[in-house]
Scaffold this motif. Structure first.
Motif, PDB file in Angstrom:
ATOM      1  N   ALA A  63     111.516  86.810  12.396  1.00 46.40           N
ATOM      2  CA  ALA A  63     111.870  88.054  11.547  1.00 46.40           C
ATOM      3  C   ALA A  63     110.684  89.433  10.581  1.00 46.40           C
ATOM      4  O   ALA A  63     110.812  90.002   9.992  1.00 46.40           O
ATOM      5  CB  ALA A  63     112.494  87.301  10.154  1.00 46.40           C
ATOM      6  N   LYS A  64     109.348  88.536  10.359  1.00 40.16           N
ATOM      7  CA  LYS A  64     108.242  88.897   9.778  1.00 40.16           C
ATOM      8  C   LYS A  64     107.226  89.233  11.143  1.00 40.16           C
ATOM      9  O   LYS A  64     107.041  88.290  11.944  1.00 40.16           O
ATOM     10  CB  LYS A  64     108.071  87.775   8.819  1.00 40.16           C
ATOM     11  CG  LYS A  64     107.109  86.467   9.053  1.00 40.16           C
ATOM     12  CD  LYS A  64     106.670  86.359   7.960  1.00 40.16           C
ATOM     13  CE  LYS A  64     105.501  84.763   8.591  1.00 40.16           C
ATOM     14  NZ  LYS A  64     104.513  84.396   7.068  1.00 40.16           N
ATOM     15  N   THR A 122     108.215  93.208   8.264  1.00 37.21           N
ATOM     16  CA  THR A 122     108.904  92.623   9.628  1.00 37.21           C
ATOM     17  C   THR A 122     108.207  93.552  10.638  1.00 37.21           C
ATOM     18  O   THR A 122     107.120  94.091  10.168  1.00 37.21           O
ATOM     19  CB  THR A 122     110.355  93.366   9.758  1.00 37.21           C
ATOM     20  OG1 THR A 122     110.337  94.780   9.631  1.00 37.21           O
ATOM     21  CG2 THR A 122     111.311  92.886   8.977  1.00 37.21           C
ATOM     22  N   GLY A 126     109.498  97.185   8.057  1.00 35.42           N
ATOM     23  CA  GLY A 126     110.278  96.158   7.099  1.00 35.42           C
ATOM     24  C   GLY A 126     110.026  95.418   5.653  1.00 35.42           C
ATOM     25  O   GLY A 126     109.404  95.082   6.368  1.00 35.42           O
ATOM     26  N   ALA A 128     110.923  91.849   5.600  1.00 34.21           N
ATOM     27  CA  ALA A 128     110.764  90.772   5.780  1.00 34.21           C
ATOM     28  C   ALA A 128     112.525  90.108   5.579  1.00 34.21           C
ATOM     29  O   ALA A 128     112.708  89.066   5.784  1.00 34.21           O
ATOM     30  CB  ALA A 128     110.055  90.103   6.209  1.00 34.21           C
ATOM     31  N   GLU A 130     114.359  90.890   3.715  1.00 29.24           N
ATOM     32  CA  GLU A 130     116.264  91.394   3.300  1.00 29.24           C
ATOM     33  C   GLU A 130     116.346  91.485   5.110  1.00 29.24           C
ATOM     34  O   GLU A 130     117.132  91.332   5.354  1.00 29.24           O
ATOM     35  CB  GLU A 130     116.327  93.049   3.797  1.00 29.24           C
ATOM     36  CG  GLU A 130     115.956  93.484   2.109  1.00 29.24           C
ATOM     37  CD  GLU A 130     116.909  93.239   1.286  1.00 29.24           C
ATOM     38  OE1 GLU A 130     118.014  92.837   1.748  1.00 29.24           O
ATOM     39  OE2 GLU A 130     116.467  92.866   0.284  1.00 29.24           O
ATOM     40  N   LYS A 131     115.870  91.031   6.469  1.00 28.73           N
ATOM     41  CA  LYS A 131     115.850  90.521   7.755  1.00 28.73           C
ATOM     42  C   LYS A 131     116.212  89.475   7.631  1.00 28.73           C
ATOM     43  O   LYS A 131     116.855  89.377   8.459  1.00 28.73           O
ATOM     44  CB  LYS A 131     114.467  90.384   8.309  1.00 28.73           C
ATOM     45  CG  LYS A 131     114.707  90.955  10.037  1.00 28.73           C
ATOM     46  CD  LYS A 131     115.546  91.369   9.750  1.00 28.73           C
ATOM     47  CE  LYS A 131     115.831  91.183  12.210  1.00 28.73           C
ATOM     48  NZ  LYS A 131     117.271  92.557  12.393  1.00 28.73           N
ATOM     49  N   GLU A 134     120.338  88.776   6.505  1.00 24.31           N
ATOM     50  CA  GLU A 134     120.649  89.817   7.252  1.00 24.31           C
ATOM     51  C   GLU A 134     121.285  89.015   8.166  1.00 24.31           C
ATOM     52  O   GLU A 134     122.070  89.315   8.952  1.00 24.31           O
ATOM     53  CB  GLU A 134     120.467  91.184   7.819  1.00 24.31           C
ATOM     54  CG  GLU A 134     120.990  92.174   9.066  1.00 24.31           C
ATOM     55  CD  GLU A 134     120.592  93.028   9.671  1.00 24.31           C
ATOM     56  OE1 GLU A 134     120.180  93.028  10.440  1.00 24.31           O
ATOM     57  OE2 GLU A 134     119.626  94.060   8.519  1.00 24.31           O
ATOM     58  N   ILE A 135     120.362  88.490   9.054  1.00 24.19           N
ATOM     59  CA  ILE A 135     120.325  87.409   9.535  1.00 24.19           C
ATOM     60  C   ILE A 135     121.650  85.996   9.473  1.00 24.19           C
ATOM     61  O   ILE A 135     122.206  86.005  10.525  1.00 24.19           O
ATOM     62  CB  ILE A 135     119.312  86.679  10.207  1.00 24.19           C
ATOM     63  CG1 ILE A 135     118.626  87.780  10.725  1.00 24.19           C
ATOM     64  CG2 ILE A 135     119.620  85.428  11.071  1.00 24.19           C
ATOM     65  CD1 ILE A 135     117.104  87.324  11.345  1.00 24.19           C
TER      66      ILE A 135
END
Length: 186
Positions: A63-64, A122, A126, A128, A130-131, A134-135
């Motif tokens: 994710a990052k 990310t 992007g 991380a 927010e990622k 989302e996950i």
């Protein structure tokens, strides 16, 4: 030596784990410790997402950008968040709880490692945080501080308590003063 100093010296960043699952008793002990961590103004804003699904661990591990790949090797990860809609200091509250988690893990003779998410990117540039949201389908109001991977270390010798040097030169009394010599040299 006090218990807290002992645990602080025992805590290590462990990135390689066996496939052994963490017992429900150990998870309960870790989470009870995390849940009593203090928060600013006693908001109790910190939230925890426990993840043991291999596919989700894999997604979180990337994710990052860089340095989080060990998360996929852990049998358990705890994503430490704070509800920003109720917290006056969400990331500080989460950091305190994350530290409590790592000390509880050390007491249980397990290994852990912190993968920082807040204000990281990310691989494609992007956000991380927010990622991860989302996950895990987290609410927009949640801030994600970190992911703590937890497991039985592949190398049990890494759990040995290591006496660490106490760097008194980092301590100032009353006010800061420029020093030309370390405390030991005086």
């Amino acid at each position: 030596m006090t218990s807290i100093k002992f645990l602080a010296q025992k805590r290590r960043s462990i990135r390689k784990y066996t496939s052994e699952k963490i017992s429900s008793e150990d998870i309960t002990e870790i989470m009870e410790t995390a849940l009593i961590a203090p928060t600013a103004k006693n908001t109790r804003s910190v939230r925890f997402v426990l993840v043991d699904d291999p596919e989700t661990l894999e997604a979180l591990s990337v994710a990052k950008k860089g340095h989080g790949k060990f998360v996929k090797e852990a049998p358990l990860a705890i994503v430490v968040c704070s509800d920003k809609s109720v917290a006056s200091r969400p990331y500080i509250d989460a950091a305190i709880a994350a530290s409590y988690i790592q000390l509880a893990v050390a007491e249980l003779e397990l290994g852990s490692c912190w993968s920082h998410i807040h204000e990281t990117e990310t691989a494609d540039g992007g956000d991380a945080e927010e990622k991860v949201k989302e996950i895990l389908s987290l609410p927009e109001s949640y801030g994600v501080l970190c992911i703590i991977a937890i497991g039985v270390p592949q190398d049990p010798a890494l759990l040995a308590t290591k006496e660490r040097e106490i760097e008194w030169e980092r301590v100032y009394v009353g006010k800061y003063e420029e020093r030309t010599a370390t405390v030991d040299e005086e």
